[in-house]
Structure formats: C-alpha cells, structure tokens
Design an enzyme around this catalytic site. Sequence first.
Site, PDB file in Angstrom:
ATOM      1  N   GLN A 171     -11.364  90.316  75.141  1.00 47.13           N
ATOM      2  CA  GLN A 171     -10.201  90.262  76.033  1.00 47.13           C
ATOM      3  C   GLN A 171      -9.622  91.656  76.255  1.00 47.13           C
ATOM      4  O   GLN A 171      -9.160  91.985  77.348  1.00 47.13           O
ATOM      5  CB  GLN A 171      -9.133  89.330  75.449  1.00 47.13           C
ATOM      6  CG  GLN A 171      -8.012  89.008  76.422  1.00 47.13           C
ATOM      7  CD  GLN A 171      -8.483  88.157  77.591  1.00 47.13           C
ATOM      8  OE1 GLN A 171      -9.375  87.317  77.443  1.00 47.13           O
ATOM      9  NE2 GLN A 171      -7.895  88.365  78.763  1.00 47.13           N
ATOM     10  N   ALA A 215      -4.744  88.201  80.837  1.00 47.81           N
ATOM     11  CA  ALA A 215      -3.945  88.352  79.616  1.00 47.81           C
ATOM     12  C   ALA A 215      -4.349  89.611  78.857  1.00 47.81           C
ATOM     13  O   ALA A 215      -5.527  89.973  78.804  1.00 47.81           O
ATOM     14  CB  ALA A 215      -4.128  87.136  78.717  1.00 47.81           C
ATOM     15  N   SER A 245      -4.088  85.868  75.098  1.00 45.76           N
ATOM     16  CA  SER A 245      -4.935  84.933  75.840  1.00 45.76           C
ATOM     17  C   SER A 245      -5.190  83.648  75.070  1.00 45.76           C
ATOM     18  O   SER A 245      -5.571  83.682  73.894  1.00 45.76           O
ATOM     19  CB  SER A 245      -6.275  85.593  76.173  1.00 45.76           C
ATOM     20  OG  SER A 245      -7.164  84.661  76.748  1.00 45.76           O
ATOM     21  N   HIS A 282      -7.668  81.904  75.508  1.00 43.80           N
ATOM     22  CA  HIS A 282      -9.108  81.842  75.250  1.00 43.80           C
ATOM     23  C   HIS A 282      -9.427  82.236  73.811  1.00 43.80           C
ATOM     24  O   HIS A 282     -10.408  81.753  73.236  1.00 43.80           O
ATOM     25  CB  HIS A 282      -9.858  82.747  76.229  1.00 43.80           C
ATOM     26  CG  HIS A 282      -9.906  82.196  77.622  1.00 43.80           C
ATOM     27  ND1 HIS A 282     -10.819  81.245  78.016  1.00 43.80           N
ATOM     28  CD2 HIS A 282      -9.133  82.451  78.707  1.00 43.80           C
ATOM     29  CE1 HIS A 282     -10.621  80.948  79.292  1.00 43.80           C
ATOM     30  NE2 HIS A 282      -9.605  81.675  79.730  1.00 43.80           N
ATOM     31  N   ASP A 337     -12.246  77.751  81.348  1.00 42.64           N
ATOM     32  CA  ASP A 337     -12.180  77.902  82.794  1.00 42.64           C
ATOM     33  C   ASP A 337     -13.279  77.029  83.391  1.00 42.64           C
ATOM     34  O   ASP A 337     -14.455  77.153  83.019  1.00 42.64           O
ATOM     35  CB  ASP A 337     -12.389  79.360  83.205  1.00 42.64           C
ATOM     36  CG  ASP A 337     -11.237  80.254  82.752  1.00 42.64           C
ATOM     37  OD1 ASP A 337     -10.107  79.741  82.598  1.00 42.64           O
ATOM     38  OD2 ASP A 337     -11.470  81.453  82.565  1.00 42.64           O
ATOM     39  N   GLU A 352      -3.517  78.849  88.293  1.00 47.59           N
ATOM     40  CA  GLU A 352      -4.910  78.828  87.871  1.00 47.59           C
ATOM     41  C   GLU A 352      -5.364  77.370  87.710  1.00 47.59           C
ATOM     42  O   GLU A 352      -5.334  76.820  86.606  1.00 47.59           O
ATOM     43  CB  GLU A 352      -5.105  79.592  86.558  1.00 47.59           C
ATOM     44  CG  GLU A 352      -4.834  81.091  86.680  1.00 47.59           C
ATOM     45  CD  GLU A 352      -5.274  81.879  85.457  1.00 47.59           C
ATOM     46  OE1 GLU A 352      -5.763  81.253  84.490  1.00 47.59           O
ATOM     47  OE2 GLU A 352      -5.132  83.107  85.467  1.00 47.59           O
ATOM     48  N   HIS A 389      -8.005  76.675  84.823  1.00 51.35           N
ATOM     49  CA  HIS A 389      -7.788  76.962  83.399  1.00 51.35           C
ATOM     50  C   HIS A 389      -7.177  75.745  82.712  1.00 51.35           C
ATOM     51  O   HIS A 389      -6.036  75.371  82.974  1.00 51.35           O
ATOM     52  CB  HIS A 389      -6.857  78.170  83.256  1.00 51.35           C
ATOM     53  CG  HIS A 389      -6.567  78.548  81.828  1.00 51.35           C
ATOM     54  ND1 HIS A 389      -7.092  79.666  81.224  1.00 51.35           N
ATOM     55  CD2 HIS A 389      -5.785  77.962  80.880  1.00 51.35           C
ATOM     56  CE1 HIS A 389      -6.657  79.766  79.988  1.00 51.35           C
ATOM     57  NE2 HIS A 389      -5.854  78.725  79.752  1.00 51.35           N
TER      58      HIS A 389
END
Length: 234
Positions: free
Chosen positions: A118, A139, A144, A146, A153, A202, A205
């Site tokens: 990231q 991010a 993030s 993630h 995503d 988004e 996401h």
Amino acid sequence: MTAACSNETAQGGASGTKAGGSSQADPATSEVPDGSQEEEEPPADPALAALVNKTHPLQNSYAPDDLVAIEVPTIFQNSEVNQLRKGAAEALKELFAGAEKDGYKLYARSGYRSYETQQALFADYVSREGEGAANRYSARAGQSEHQTGLAMDVTSDSVSKGLTEQFGETEEGRWLAENAHLYGFIIRYPKGREDITGYIYEPWHIRYLGNELATKVFESGLTYEEYLSGNEAS
C-alpha cells in the site's frame, strides 16, 4: 476515477520501504468505537468490526494470520492480492456463487495488500497525480482496509474488468449493492459520502463484517463511520 488498486501493483506485487512510527489501531486488539454497538453482542472476532480509515490506522506491522487464497475468478496472477482472511474468503465464494446463480459474473481484482504494498501504491499515485488527488481515492499505508484482509475490489466484464464508478450502474454492480450484506459484506464507500468516509464513491469496494453486522449497517442506510457513532444519515 479508478481505485487504489493499480494494474502495476496488482500484477507485479510492488513493494515499498516500511515506514517508521506507530499507528493508532490494530484490528486484532482494538475495540469497536463507542456508539450504536454498545448494547449489542460483540462479534466472536472483534477484528471483523474494526474501523479502519484515515483516523483509525493499522499498525504497520499488522498482518492477518489466517490469510488464504480465494477460490473465485480473479484478474491478476499476484498471490498477495488474491488472498483474504479465511472467513471472508469463504463468504466471498458464496457471494460469487449467488451472483452466478442470478446470472451475473463477478471477478475479484484486489484483496489483501500489505503495508509495504500500500505504501508503494500510494506513492505511485502521488507521483502521477499529486498528493491531494491521490488522497481522495487511495489510502495511505496503514489506512487501507485491504491490509485487514477483509476487503475486496470486485469488477465485471461490463466495465472491462476495471475499477470505475460506472460499475455501480451496471447490472452486476446493482446486484452487489443490493445483495452483498446477505453474504456479510457492505459497500464501504457509498455515493455522496466522501465527507464522511474520506474517499470517493467506490461501488466495487466491499468490506466483510459478518452477516449480522453487515445486514444492520445495510438496513441503517448509514456509512460504517456513522453507524458506529450512532449518527443519523444526513
């Protein structure tokens, strides 16, 4: 506008240099913020409900200890982003099967991303578009979802397997928005709520919270930040 998962990073598994300093939150240890959840039964795994955003970052050393390879159609051959935490991976498989049963083909584009990945990704966006623009749709490292291994995503052929706001207007995107909670996910960054979430719309996401909590957030019509703080939607 596209998302924080660039083709370069997803394909090549770009790495970065680990930043120093401490962060504020670790989903393995942090509590859910005070608010609407106070009177509810806490989740079996508190990390599932952890709030991760620009003001509630993760420790740079945090990595889930139960990451597994996802078993759904993917876009990239990058083993890192094709992972989720075990429970989220199982739920994603069920979600994709549910979509297919209803006639929709979905693809997983980017799941788990390490702090270092990231960090490199955000730096790449800054170099291309400047820090102000990058901060709206990507991010910073530690901020993030993630990194939690609970976010994915999702995309479809109708948007050329990319990440774009137009996904929300496709049949696949509408199906995802209407049904994700049934499988334990929410659309984390809804339209028109950038002032609350800190990120642009988004529709691709999704964040795993578990079926019960995801359904409550969905039915509330609130962003996750608002739901946790008990605020009314404006």
